[in-house]
Design a protein around this motif. Sequence first.
Motif, short mmCIF file in Angstrom:
data_model
loop_
_atom_site.label_atom_id
_atom_site.label_comp_id
_atom_site.label_asym_id
_atom_site.label_seq_id
_atom_site.Cartn_x
_atom_site.Cartn_y
_atom_site.Cartn_z
N GLY A 150 6.45 -2.00 0.17
CA GLY A 150 6.06 -1.03 -0.33
C GLY A 150 6.46 0.09 0.60
O GLY A 150 7.04 -0.31 1.97
N TYR A 151 6.30 1.45 0.65
CA TYR A 151 6.66 2.65 1.87
C TYR A 151 5.08 3.13 2.05
O TYR A 151 4.19 2.95 1.73
N TYR A 152 5.13 3.41 3.41
CA TYR A 152 3.72 3.82 4.20
C TYR A 152 4.72 4.86 5.66
O TYR A 152 6.31 4.95 5.07
N ARG A 153 4.01 6.04 5.53
CA ARG A 153 4.79 6.81 6.19
C ARG A 153 4.13 6.82 7.60
O ARG A 153 3.03 6.60 8.69
N VAL A 154 4.89 7.66 8.60
CA VAL A 154 5.45 7.82 9.72
C VAL A 154 5.85 9.01 10.44
O VAL A 154 7.40 9.42 9.73
N GLY A 155 5.12 10.26 11.36
CA GLY A 155 5.38 11.13 10.98
C GLY A 155 5.17 12.12 9.16
O GLY A 155 4.38 11.71 8.88
N ALA A 156 6.95 12.83 9.67
CA ALA A 156 6.92 12.71 8.41
C ALA A 156 7.65 12.33 7.86
O ALA A 156 8.49 12.78 6.44
N GLN A 157 8.01 10.76 7.73
CA GLN A 157 8.83 9.97 6.91
C GLN A 157 8.43 9.62 6.17
O GLN A 157 7.65 8.33 6.71
#
Length: 329
Positions: free
Chosen positions: A159-166
Amino acid sequence: MRLISVPLGAAVLFVLAALTASVGSFAALRPSNIPDWLQRHVGDNEGQISQVVLERARALYQKKVSEGSVSNPCYFAMDATRPGDLGNSVLGQRYYIICEAKQLFRAVSSGHGGGRNLKGVADFSNGRRCAKNFGNAMDSELTAGGAYMTAETKTSFKGYYRVGAQNAVFMRTFIQFDGEGEAANARQRVIGGHPAALLRGMCLRKDPNSSYADHDGFVPFGKLVNYAGGRSNGCTSWSPADAEQIIPLVKNNPTTLYIYPESRDIAAVARAKAAGQALSAAGVYWNASCLKEIGSPKFWPKKTLEPIIALYKKDHPAPPPQPVPICKN
């Protein structure tokens, strides 16, 4: 016959010196093919590998090399009797990477099987710090000691996860283990090694341009959690940083992993504890700190535990799976 008077202090020193020399001579004569550089890492302190664990790990590796099934210059060992969490965010070093040709020895952290508490039926759960329960039953989530070989690796999109603003893609690699003896059902149990990281709080986010999107254009999204200081479902889990070093060592190049303790060790320690006998006198080993915490270890064989788990599943059926919700933002 003439008697010579020797002061008591001098006599004691003489005897101690003689005993010390004898012990030193015995140690020097004791057969051991462990090279000196590696022997310096042997011990029961943090960052060291206990003698019995190293001896069995080396014997397994050398056996597989002689059989031609391993050509990897490195091999692994794990001491699951040691603590996994030392407190204050410090993890215990109990997984060992040994490359003798390069004279490389590394001790890193590793999770142990958390087990389960089937309330009202059987409690074979383990705490975060030390493992008391071990076993090889399906769905037990317990660590089983013994001989293993690393097999194929598989990297999957989680899946995806948040790193800062991306947004970042989370891929996790799993190394399948093949076991022997009591660990022979490792593949059936899906036992292997992987980074101690996962996504929690999953939801679906619209992203039709993603190559991972489903047929409706959604991708899974969650919060990345590092559980290197926690427990596993029976697998060997490493911190993400350590996993980056370990996985390339065995990709397309299998090697051995020896996990201590086996059921025979657990039984021997339990007998010594029941008899009030010191482990050193009984010729057995367990990490002293964890033994004090757990009292006495226990091995749950699959022939005993699997029927219990099966009956519990029948009496407590799992709820139907729920659809992953749509992300709110």
